[in-house]
Scaffold this motif. Structure first.
Motif: not given
Length: 195
Positions: A38-39, A42-43, A49, A52, A81-82, A84-85
């Motif tokens: 998931y992370v 985004w990254t 990732a 995070v 997590s969102r 932190h990301t």
């Protein structure tokens, strides 16, 4: 986020909230891969990732008592997590900006040092020329600054073209020796002064 929930999630969360490290390990292994994927979306960075995911689980362990109030762990994990990301992405952007600013500043410093070095170098050459024997000095100035040919220099000074060549060779050798002996000290002073 679409996490596949652990079969015994609620009991596992309560055990983690009570400080059970084995339960925390089980929770970590149940969700870290899914969370990493998931992370990563985004990254776009495996390393970021991983950082995070580690930070998220560290926060979960540090604030484990708060888990008792969590109804849906997957939603909680998603929100933590969102956040932190996004924080990690902001920090990465700041670091990139800082790196660009540092590089620009470094380039400006290097240009400034080069300008100062050029000025200092020219003043070293001028000092070396001033120390030359009078005939060598005249030949050097006429050849380098006046761009005269050896025959023209010879005619003006009443010497042979070969003598003009010898005077220039001696002048260049003397100038080179003088500059080399002082250039490394000047570089050290300039670098130290720029700090």
């Amino acid at each position: 986020m679409g996490l596949i929930r652990h079969t015994n999630e609620k009991n596992l969360i309560m055990e983690v909230a009570d400080g059970n490290q084995k339960a925390f390990e089980e929770l970590f292994y149940a969700y870290h891969n899914q969370l990493g994927s998931y992370v990563m979306r985004w990254t776009k960075s495996t390393l970021l990732a991983e950082e995070v995911v580690q930070d998220v689980f560290l926060k979960i362990w540090t604030n484990r008592e708060a888990l008792k109030a969590v109804e849906r762990f997957d939603n909680y994990l998603y929100i933590v997590s969102r956040n932190h990301t996004f924080n990690a992405l902001r920090q990465t952007a700041k670091n990139r900006l800082r790196s660009r600013e540092w590089a620009r500043h470094f380039e400006n410093d290097q240009e400034h040092i080069a300008e100062n070095l050029s000025e200092e170098y020219m003043s070293l050459i001028d000092a070396a020329v001033a120390k030359l024997a009078p005939q060598q000095q005249k030949v050097y100035i006429m050849k380098r600054h006046g761009r005269l040919k050896y025959e023209e220099i010879a005619n003006q000074l009443g010497i042979s073209p070969e003598t003009a060549r010898k005077h220039l060779a001696a002048a260049l050798k003397s100038i080179t020796t003088y500059v080399k002996a002082r250039l490394h000290v000047m570089l050290l002073i300039l670098i130290w002064w720029e700090r």
